[in-house]
Design an enzyme around this catalytic site. Structure first.
Site, PDB file in Angstrom:
ATOM      1  N   ARG A 445      53.952  45.180  43.801  1.00 51.54           N
ATOM      2  CA  ARG A 445      51.981  44.999  44.205  1.00 51.54           C
ATOM      3  C   ARG A 445      51.147  45.179  44.938  1.00 51.54           C
ATOM      4  O   ARG A 445      49.778  44.751  45.753  1.00 51.54           O
ATOM      5  CB  ARG A 445      51.641  43.470  43.018  1.00 51.54           C
ATOM      6  CG  ARG A 445      50.517  43.222  42.405  1.00 51.54           C
ATOM      7  CD  ARG A 445      49.374  42.738  42.634  1.00 51.54           C
ATOM      8  NE  ARG A 445      48.522  42.480  41.464  1.00 51.54           N
ATOM      9  CZ  ARG A 445      47.294  41.705  41.504  1.00 51.54           C
ATOM     10  NH1 ARG A 445      46.657  40.908  42.416  1.00 51.54           N
ATOM     11  NH2 ARG A 445      45.868  41.704  41.052  1.00 51.54           N
ATOM     12  N   ASP A 480      47.357  32.179  42.832  1.00 57.74           N
ATOM     13  CA  ASP A 480      48.369  32.815  42.633  1.00 57.74           C
ATOM     14  C   ASP A 480      49.172  33.465  42.812  1.00 57.74           C
ATOM     15  O   ASP A 480      49.183  32.948  44.820  1.00 57.74           O
ATOM     16  CB  ASP A 480      47.336  33.987  42.026  1.00 57.74           C
ATOM     17  CG  ASP A 480      47.633  35.399  41.009  1.00 57.74           C
ATOM     18  OD1 ASP A 480      49.134  34.611  40.486  1.00 57.74           O
ATOM     19  OD2 ASP A 480      47.538  35.150  40.077  1.00 57.74           O
ATOM     20  N   ASP A 550      51.780  35.732  32.212  1.00 58.21           N
ATOM     21  CA  ASP A 550      50.668  36.839  31.838  1.00 58.21           C
ATOM     22  C   ASP A 550      50.308  37.635  30.731  1.00 58.21           C
ATOM     23  O   ASP A 550      49.707  37.957  30.377  1.00 58.21           O
ATOM     24  CB  ASP A 550      51.093  37.853  32.768  1.00 58.21           C
ATOM     25  CG  ASP A 550      50.311  37.465  34.148  1.00 58.21           C
ATOM     26  OD1 ASP A 550      49.562  36.785  35.018  1.00 58.21           O
ATOM     27  OD2 ASP A 550      51.008  38.121  35.181  1.00 58.21           O
TER      28      ASP A 550
END
Length: 745
Positions: A445, A480, A550
């Site tokens: 990411r 997160d 998710d």
């Protein structure tokens, strides 16, 4: 007292009303396993349960003058390798002379009322001494001069035993602890089935079953986190065990990093079950005076099938692992802006969504990623925990107070363990990431992993987070973690300590959590790791709820939440209603089904509520009111799995109040078929002598007796598809679901 020591036989009986766990001192001074299972009446000796014997091609324990004592044949509590046992050991200590052989002999024991904590690690706990008894065994190896303490806690109200190990180097050698499992159990027989919970991002914790037999069956993580691929929880069950009958052992690790769980069936008819820190990539230096504490493992025995096992885990983890201000409080209904705006927002857009949410009765607004640094995409800004005033001209403090003035709480997203290379933090401290010298770091990411094994890094992140939180009206934090650890090397540690970094990293995460919880005890933390990549008991100690996945598609979530339920309580499962087409898989599902699935968790919405048609918005108001009415039952009721979505076209579960006077049932039919056969759903956990009123949308209220609902079943047959239905009745489509509320007359 639930721990009894029989001095004459050298045996220890740990028990409560339902289970017995019996340990003996073996002839060589090690601890042996005699029995673990359904409660046995206590007696002076159970020595007959330990089988000694002579066999060819086995080695006998030295120094005893006996040819019938081989560790290869005996059940043990914390086995080592190299002295007549050739199975996988629970630990390994490398000595200065190159030897790996250890021999820890019993020295003493101490029985303690209650349960001591584990320094720097999450663990189950007691609130009163009478809730549990703990026995601490002290063992010693004369050659290495290492003291080993084995901790066992037996709970009064749960069929659970918590275990851990503690090593201390009391000698002058520098030793290396190459492995140290938290739990080892030798079971008689090899005719067991292994149940694991596997998957990947957006399809976490699917149950898989296989026969153990002879050899090693295992699951593990080497991702630096417990991972979405494998969960640190396995079930060892007898063949034929169902949801409601048969024997099962659930083994769970209270830890959030690399782990290994395995079962080894030997050729002499025994099965060794272990769980703990993954030995691969692990090596802890035990210098003179150094100590090492393993994480805690919890094992639950059930003679009432898998539902009985799960119910023990649920109650224990909900009330004696989760802790703090929010443990027993009703969780607020929230709206998260992520799928509504992603990072494209300003203050006015956020306030418009918040106003509409408030109108619907939603209690908490959560601002997700994109509020800090130069964070307009996921290439930059991560690690710069100061507000982006181009988006939020009044800062987080101003925004939070405006939302608080509306009558809602305010929550905020952080990802404190990561950093973008395009950030002020990285430019100032490029050596603060985990990276191997001379090699290009991998990215996930577009971000690097901060070196949380270093206190200076954790301190810096704490200071930034503390300032933002202290200056604002924040009552919720979504924490997160969006990538696995690669190139696990710390510039702050010597070469011979690099095997400690994975574990030290997790200790740093726990330390930051603990400091923030201590500073802000009334904040509700929700852990998240790209959804379910760190959905484990270790996280529940700090954050009583976790973002389950998710994948917010309702049909997928039926399976994900069903698999999660084998170990984790409903109150821990973050679950939201999202928009259709679903952002992960583009599926269209009815709003009612999205709600019916998501309400069985820590409930919220993740969509732009300002763009909903008025008819749907009115439905949301009713949904929010319904959740508020029944969330206590949903979060504290006894959970039963009713229909397996992985094996059938249906998924169903229910929760029953402690007094059995109220229950709530979720039933779903995935795909619709024409002219379907008759269907009955047999309920569980009701009082057979009570009559229950059954309420459901678009259904006429009826009354049925508890015995009828459990043994004959609730009729779920839909009308023949293609026929003309009556006006106002249910519209049966794909992804159909229904929630039933039962109340005793």
């Amino acid at each position: 007292m639930s721990v009894v020591f029989h001095e004459k036989s050298g045996e220890f009986h740990l028990f409560n009303d339902e289970i017995s766990y019996i340990i003996s001192i073996l002839p060589n001074g090690q601890l042996g396993q005699l029995y673990y299972g359904k409660r046995l009446r206590d007696r002076e000796s159970f020595e007959h349960l330990q089988e000694y014997g002579m066999r060819s091609m086995v080695a006998w324990v030295g120094g005893l003058g006996r040819r019938d004592v081989s560790l290869e044949l005996l059940k043990q509590e914390y086995p080592s390798f190299g002295s007549s046992d050739f199975r996988n050991p629970a630990f390994e200590i490398l000595q200065e002379n190159g030897s790996h052989v250890s021999n820890f002999r019993y020295v003493s024991h101490e029985i303690i009322s209650g349960k001591p904590g584990l320094s720097g690690l999450p663990a189950t706990y007691t609130e009163a001494p009478e809730e549990a008894d703990t026995i601490v065994f002290t063992l010693f190896d004369e050659v290495t001069q290492v003291e080993l303490k084995l901790n066992y806690t037996v709970f009064r109200d749960y069929n659970a035993i918590a275990r851990s190990a503690h090593f201390e180097n009391k000698g002058s050698q520098t030793l290396k602890l190459n492995s140290a499992m938290s739990f080892s159990l030798d079971l008689p027989g090899t005719e067991y089935e292994w149940m694991q919970f596997s998957g990947a991002w957006a399809r976490e914790r699917e149950p898989f079953v296989k026969k153990i037999g002879s050899g090693v069956t295992s699951v593990e993580s080497m991702r630096g986190c417990s991972s979405p691929n494998q969960n640190p929880f396995v079930v060892i069950r007898k063949p034929g065990t169902t949801e409601d009958c048969g024997e099962a052992y659930g083994v769970s690790l209270v830890y959030s990093g690399n782990f290994l769980a395995q079962a080894e069936g030997d050729t002499y008819g025994q099965t060794r079950v272990m769980i703990g820190i993954n030995p691969r990539g692990f090596c802890w230096n035990l210098t003179p005076g150094e100590v090492f504490q393993t994480p805690e493992a919890v094992v639950v025995y059930s003679a009432q099938g898998l539902n009985g096992m799960s119910q023990n885990f649920h109650e224990l983890y909900r009330t004696r692992l989760a802790r703090g201000y929010w443990r027993d409080r009703e969780r607020p209904v929230l709206l998260n802006n992520w799928e509504a705006t992603y990072m494209d927002f300003d203050e006015e857009k956020i306030l418009n969504i918040a106003r509409k949410a408030c109108e619907a009765g939603i209690e908490l607004f959560v601002l997700d990623d994109g509020w800090f640094g130069k964070r307009n995409d996921d290439f930059r800004g991560l690690g710069d925990w100061f507000v982006n005033t181009d988006k939020l001209e009044n800062g987080i403090s101003g925004l939070s107070r405006k939302i608080t003035e509306m009558g809602m709480r305010f929550g905020l997203w952080f990802e404190p363990e990561m950093v973008n290379e395009d950030s002020d933090l990285f430019r100032a401290h490029p050596d603060w990431i985990l990276a191997t010298p001379g090699r290009e770091p991998s990215l996930g990411r577009n971000q690097c992993v901060l070196d949380f094994s270093r206190k200076v890094v954790v301190d810096a992140i704490y200071e930034m987070m503390e300032k933002v939180i202290a200056d604002s009206d924040i009552t919720y934090i979504k924490w997160d973690m969006n990538r696995s650890i690669t190139e696990c090397y710390s510039a702050a540690y010597a070469a011979n300590q690099q095997g400690e970094i994975y574990h030290r990293y997790i200790l740093g995460v726990y330390d930051l959590y603990e400091r923030l919880i201590t500073r802000f005890p009334e904040i509700l933390f929700e852990s998240c790791a790209s959804g379910g990549a760190r959905f484990d008991p270790g996280m529940l100690y700090y954050a009583p709820q976790a973002w389950c996945s998710d994948d917010t598609d309702a049909v997928e979530r039926i399976g994900i939440q069903y698999g999660t339920s084998y170990c984790y309580p409903v109150s821990s499962v973050g679950a939201h209603v999202s928009v259709v087409p679903n952002h992960q898989i583009l599926r269209e599902t009815p709003l009612e089904t999205r709600f019916n699935v998501a309400m069985f968790g820590a409930f919220g919405y993740e969509l732009d509520i300002t763009r909903m048609p008025e008819e749907e918005f009115e439905e949301v108001k009713k949904q929010v009111a319904f959740v508020k009415q029944y969330r206590k039952l949903i979060h504290t009721g006894t959970y039963y799995r009713l229909a397996d979505p992985f094996a059938t076209n249906e998924g169903a579960w229910m929760l029953v109040s402690q007094d059995q006077k109220e229950a709530i049932v979720m039933y779903s039919r995935i795909l619709i078929h024409p002219n379907s056969p008759v269907k009955r759903l047999k309920l569980k956990g009701l009082n057979p002598d009570l009559e229950y009123r059954i309420e459901a949308p678009r259904k006429k209220e009826v009354s049925r007796c508890g015995d009828e609902l459990m043994y004959a079943g609730l009729i779920t047959t839909e009308p023949a598809i293609g026929d003309i239905g009556e006006a106002g009745a249910d519209v049966y489509t794909d992804f159909y679901s229904k929630v039933y509320v039962l109340k005793a007359n």
